[in-house]
Enzyme design. Structure first.
Site, mmCIF file in Angstrom:
data_model
loop_
_atom_site.group_PDB
_atom_site.id
_atom_site.type_symbol
_atom_site.label_atom_id
_atom_site.label_comp_id
_atom_site.label_asym_id
_atom_site.label_seq_id
_atom_site.Cartn_x
_atom_site.Cartn_y
_atom_site.Cartn_z
ATOM 1 N N SER A 104 23.502 -5.389 6.818
ATOM 2 C CA SER A 104 23.961 -6.610 6.742
ATOM 3 C C SER A 104 22.968 -7.749 6.507
ATOM 4 C CB SER A 104 24.802 -6.781 8.054
ATOM 5 O OG SER A 104 24.055 -6.788 9.264
ATOM 6 N N LYS A 159 22.006 -11.022 13.602
ATOM 7 C CA LYS A 159 22.448 -11.757 12.498
ATOM 8 C C LYS A 159 21.821 -13.058 12.443
ATOM 9 C CE LYS A 159 26.175 -8.826 11.854
ATOM 10 N NZ LYS A 159 26.264 -8.024 10.957
ATOM 11 N N SER A 264 29.053 -7.732 5.632
ATOM 12 C CA SER A 264 28.581 -8.072 7.089
ATOM 13 C C SER A 264 29.613 -8.234 8.052
ATOM 14 C CB SER A 264 27.506 -9.232 7.086
ATOM 15 O OG SER A 264 27.450 -9.676 8.564
#
Length: 299
Positions: A104, A159, A264
């Site tokens: 991701s 992230k 993602s």
């Protein structure tokens, strides 16, 4: 049971054994050794006559070592306490290692990258409960952040921070706008994802007030967000349409996205990251067993 809790339990168990040894068991062994050596010394003249002075001294030394030796269960518990405590403190308050399990965050982070996360950049937090006890700083747009997944806090996610509290984040037609200011994009050569054996469009993205970083887009994937959770906290702050999503980030929360934008699951799908879920800021790749050239800082 997560690793932090396991480590904490080991610290408590070995710490209790270490303290008990220092306050109780070691004194008992020393007392036993003194009594045994006193009895040995009372018979020393006879022993020296039978075995010689050198043999008698060696026997006395072995006797002292035997009486002072820790039992096996105490040796393995108390002796490991300083090491386990050092690891626990380092991992809880300074840096923590993680391995990247998914794609991701490609192209910034690849599957198999081992990274280090700064645990104090965003404040000092108590281990296990993750409660902040001292403010040191706040996540900024563009930071690569590790956090506990809001829907399952036993999982750690990584992230990029896109929106901070109060920001209005718009992701429309695969382009970001923050508080009405569009992000800047520069096209790069297509990126070959070796895991998927497919090429993705590669861009250099610069968020307003942040550093630039690489992102990927898949030309064959639609812009709209399919499968978003309809019930995540502050869901009313987000508006979905065919072009994408617009969200206002609530106080004490963050909007995060993966750099591999079409591969993602992030805030677009499951909502905002609350401050109490933050683990720390990723800052370096310290190992990749398949590609040593990746070792070093990343952007």
């Amino acid at each position: 049971m997560n690793f932090a809790l396991i480590l904490f339990v080991l610290v408590v168990i070995t710490g209790v054994a270490w303290v008990a040894d220092k306050l109780v068991f070691e004194r008992q062994r020393r007392s036993s050794a003194r009594l045994a050596l006193a009895e040995f010394d009372s018979r020393q003249a006879d022993l020296q006559g039978r075995f010689g002075a050198a043999e008698a001294d060696a026997t006395r030394k072995r006797l002292a070592e035997e009486k002072l030796r820790q039992p096996w269960w105490l040796e393995y518990s108390a002796s490991f306490f300083p090491v386990i405590l050092a690891v626990f403190v380092l991992r809880s308050f300074v840096v923590e290692p993680f391995k990247i399990p998914s794609g991701s965050m490609i192209p910034t982070l690849l599957i198999g990258d081992f990274i280090l996360v700064n645990k104090y950049e965003y404040g000092i937090r108590l281990p296990v409960v993750n409660k902040k006890v001292m403010d040191m700083g706040e996540p900024q747009r563009g930071d690569v952040m590790v956090f506990r997944y809001p829907k399952d806090p036993s999982l750690d996610y990584i992230k990029r921070v896109i929106g901070v509290p109060g920001d209005v984040v718009q992701y429309a037609n695969k382009r970001l706008t923050i508080n009405g200011k569009p992000a800047e994009y520069a096209a790069l050569p297509d990126f070959l994802d070796e895991e998927r054996l497919a090429y993705s469009r590669h861009f250099r993205e610069k968020l307003p007030g942040s550093v630039d970083h690489g992102i990927l887009n898949d030309a064959d994937r639609p812009a709209f967000i399919a499968g978003a959770d309809p019930d995540f906290p502050y869901r009313e702050n987000c508006t979905y349409n065919q072009q994408g999503v617009t969200c206002k980030v609530p106080a004490g929360h963050y909007f995060v996205m993966g750099d591999n934008r079409d591969n993602s699951l992030d805030s677009r799908f499951w909502g905002f990251v609350p401050d109490e879920n933050i683990v720390g800021k990723a800052f370096v790749i310290w190992m990749n067993l398949g590609n040593f050239g990746r070792v070093g800082t990343f952007k």
